[in-house]
Design a protein around this motif. Sequence first.
Motif, PDB file in Angstrom:
ATOM      1  N   LYS A  92     -38.022   8.376 -17.755  1.00 58.76           N
ATOM      2  CA  LYS A  92     -37.108   6.901 -17.645  1.00 58.76           C
ATOM      3  C   LYS A  92     -35.579   7.062 -17.220  1.00 58.76           C
ATOM      4  N   MET A 120     -31.801  -3.949 -16.068  1.00 57.10           N
ATOM      5  CA  MET A 120     -32.037  -2.977 -15.171  1.00 57.10           C
ATOM      6  C   MET A 120     -31.309  -3.413 -13.672  1.00 57.10           C
ATOM      7  N   SER A 159     -28.488   7.018 -15.263  1.00 61.82           N
ATOM      8  CA  SER A 159     -28.352   6.045 -13.817  1.00 61.82           C
ATOM      9  C   SER A 159     -27.593   7.315 -12.869  1.00 61.82           C
ATOM     10  N   THR A 216     -31.998   5.773 -17.849  1.00 57.78           N
ATOM     11  CA  THR A 216     -31.996   4.979 -18.921  1.00 57.78           C
ATOM     12  C   THR A 216     -29.965   4.661 -18.077  1.00 57.78           C
ATOM     13  N   PRO A 276     -31.333   8.513 -25.175  1.00 53.91           N
ATOM     14  CA  PRO A 276     -30.573   8.719 -23.698  1.00 53.91           C
ATOM     15  C   PRO A 276     -29.598   9.868 -23.110  1.00 53.91           C
ATOM     16  N   THR A 315     -32.716   2.358 -26.377  1.00 51.57           N
ATOM     17  CA  THR A 315     -32.019   3.322 -25.734  1.00 51.57           C
ATOM     18  C   THR A 315     -30.189   3.215 -25.759  1.00 51.57           C
ATOM     19  N   LEU A 322     -37.441   3.012 -14.602  1.00 55.08           N
ATOM     20  CA  LEU A 322     -36.078   2.428 -15.061  1.00 55.08           C
ATOM     21  C   LEU A 322     -36.415   2.123 -16.425  1.00 55.08           C
ATOM     22  N   ASP A 323     -35.395   2.464 -17.970  1.00 52.51           N
ATOM     23  CA  ASP A 323     -36.083   1.855 -19.277  1.00 52.51           C
ATOM     24  C   ASP A 323     -34.538   1.398 -19.727  1.00 52.51           C
ATOM     25  N   ALA A 324     -34.545  -0.139 -19.621  1.00 52.64           N
ATOM     26  CA  ALA A 324     -32.559  -0.805 -20.531  1.00 52.64           C
ATOM     27  C   ALA A 324     -32.740  -1.419 -21.266  1.00 52.64           C
ATOM     28  N   SER A 325     -34.277  -0.991 -22.226  1.00 56.06           N
ATOM     29  CA  SER A 325     -34.805  -1.099 -23.818  1.00 56.06           C
ATOM     30  C   SER A 325     -33.863  -0.934 -24.667  1.00 56.06           C
ATOM     31  N   ILE A 357     -29.087  -1.306 -13.150  1.00 56.15           N
ATOM     32  CA  ILE A 357     -29.075   0.500 -12.909  1.00 56.15           C
ATOM     33  C   ILE A 357     -30.243   0.527 -11.382  1.00 56.15           C
ATOM     34  N   LYS A 413     -42.188  -5.528 -18.936  1.00 55.50           N
ATOM     35  CA  LYS A 413     -41.625  -5.858 -18.907  1.00 55.50           C
ATOM     36  C   LYS A 413     -40.703  -6.624 -16.952  1.00 55.50           C
TER      37      LYS A 413
END
Length: 798
Positions: free
Chosen positions: A284, A228, A290, A286, A359, A43, A37-40, A231, A192
């Motif tokens: 990943k 994160m 999700s 996002t 994303p 994205t 997963l990626d929530a930076s 998600i 993370k």
Amino acid sequence: MIAHFYQNIILKNPKAIFVFLIIAILSFGYYSKNFRLDASSETLLIEGDPDLAYLKEVSERYGSKEFLILTYTPNEGMVTDSSINNLLSLKYKIQSLDWVHSVITLLDIPLLNNSDAPLQERLDSFKTLKDEDVDRNRGFKEILNSPVFRNFVISEDGKTSGIIVNIKQSQKLEEIENKSKEEVELIKDQIKKQNHQNILEIRQVIQSYEDVGKIYLGGIPMIADDMMTFIKSDIIVFGLGVLLFIIATLWVVFRNLLWIVVPISSCLFSVIIMMGLLGLLGWKVTVISSNFIALMLILTMAMNIHMSTRFLQLKKDFPSKNNFEIISLTTSKMFWPILYTVLTTIFAFLSLIFSEIKPIIDFGWMMTFGLITSFIITFTLLPTLLNFAPTNNITVKKEQKSKITNLLSIISLNNKNSIFLVTGIVIIFSIVGISKLEVENSFINYFDKNTEIYRGMKLIDEELGGTTPLEVIIKFPKKEKVKKSGEDDEFDDWGDEEDANDEKYWFTKDKIDLITSVHNYLDSLPEIGKVLSFSSIIEVATQLNNNKPLGTLEMGVLYSKIPESIKTEIIDPYLSIKDNEARISLRIIDSQENLRRNDLINKINFDLKDKFGLEEKDYKLAGVLILFNNLLQSLFKSQILTLGLVMIGIFSMFIILFRNIKLSLIGVVPNFIAAFFILGIIGLLGIPLDMMTITIAAITIGIAVDNSIHYIYRFKEEFNKIKDYNKTLKTCHSTVGVAILNTSITIVFGFSILVLSKFIPTIYFGVFTGLAMLLAMISVLTLLPALILIIKPFGKSS
């Protein structure tokens, strides 16, 4: 060729195919451990945005640490002994965490106006509110009236203060250079995990101080970590929710355990293989993608319901045929319509790759591979399992006519004029609504009002000077040395001797006047909260100089004599003498109702040229506001491009499939109308387009045309036998119409599961896509047959 291969290899070797599928699910299941997963913040940005590169350059030049911010509103007054002791205790508790670099609170602000000692002495040994021999009320008043700290570390009413928690730079982050892509991703994942642990630790600290006042946590690291969590929660809730709903739907439709096990198996195989593929490819998930598991379950189920319904209908029509013959007949009749429905849906998702937003692009590719996977599984696993099934379990015991499809067939036959009238009203309604669409959106409004993200951002926005940063960088012409003397005041006795460093001669009247003028102009704009620049420092210095304005030489001398600790914190972030430029830092009040970011940016650009005579080379706007606005503007452009591509592409595919322009137009019109109607509703409700809602129209068209393809394909097949439009319509509504109704209900309620998300754009996506699919289904079972009856694309009835 394809049919021959399929029948002889796939259908006649169910055991071998089943073993192959088991090996596939085990292999891909193994790689699903790499599912990430990626929530930076990256994205939510446009890939390759030059403004992002410039912002990084500005951050490096003026110093930028990663930080968390706490808002502290004590139960008692801010400067009571208990409030100060609690704040000091909280500061030391946070400071003791090994990942914290420093903690800046109200108690660390230098008080330079708290005594009558000479200014040099006050600068060299300044006091703070935590010192015992300080007049706290006088010190607090100084901070409250400070041009630098008011609306920054203390709210205007003095009831809420900000606590800045600077985070130590990760050594792992410094090691990223010269590493392979896999190693970089591994390091980022470790960072993370560490960030998640950090957030848990600081929240435990905050929890232990709940009784002393209201404390909210904010900042990019906290938002990234909470995203994160959202998600992960969304993937589990959506997946399980949709799965349970699908099981319930299958039971209502078929009332047979076999017809629950077979379609669910297809869904699970498709999702597990796709998760493994994502892990293998290093893609990943996002916040945008999700819901891909829920979407895959829904779309795989739609394919399986069409296949299962047709199988049962053929079983009823040909009771003498054996199980294998019915399976062969079902797959041969359903292969092309399902293939084309998959291709049209893939085309809709592929159109997302033109959005420029990573994303959204990744989401398009994920769903493309997901649909291909679902198609392959549906045409391999489903017939294989049916081959193994006992013959007596294959039929459904009781078949009931659908009252809904029967009603819609009557409406289509007897109320064509009413259908066309309603369609006309819907088109007008849609045009009006679409004309009101906008992309203005507040990041704060992406979150539920009960979440800490929302509450913290709202408080910072309203009480501590705004949330969204904007930088105005003023670039000056070539350096000029100016030496002046003769101004009498407190600075005279500091000396003005030449030394190797001539930075003090950088300060000229033109530069200072321009910084001050632009600062005051920005501060006057209602959309802007806190503004900080070297002008703020000059204002403080003027107050300290008995309200006498400083001369340019005095400013230079002050700069050269001021202690490094103060210079680093309050001057260096706003001046880069080496680069001959100044930075004005400001924040936008993001929750302001009538905020129009693009208009504000255009106004600032225009006024800097028109009012201040600056050329484009003399200044530059940077910051998160610019990046976010670029994203919003890109969304609007990509919406038009995406919709255009989808409409042209799907119409072209209909022509290839049906080889009939009239029939192709009839097929696409009901779905286009449904998609535009939803956009019209969004526009009329004043809901701004965002990363999720921007994709609704394209995805709706891509999924909804599946119904048109199935209906037209079946209508053509039945009309060739019946040769009567009215009778064919009734037959289609009672057969394929039932499958369309069942799949549409599954899709509508499947999308409705997304309302359980904590991310508002995902909720909107679920609600409006579900509503669009419902309208598309009604349109396909009313407007589409009405158009067929009027235009008669298959020739005259016999």
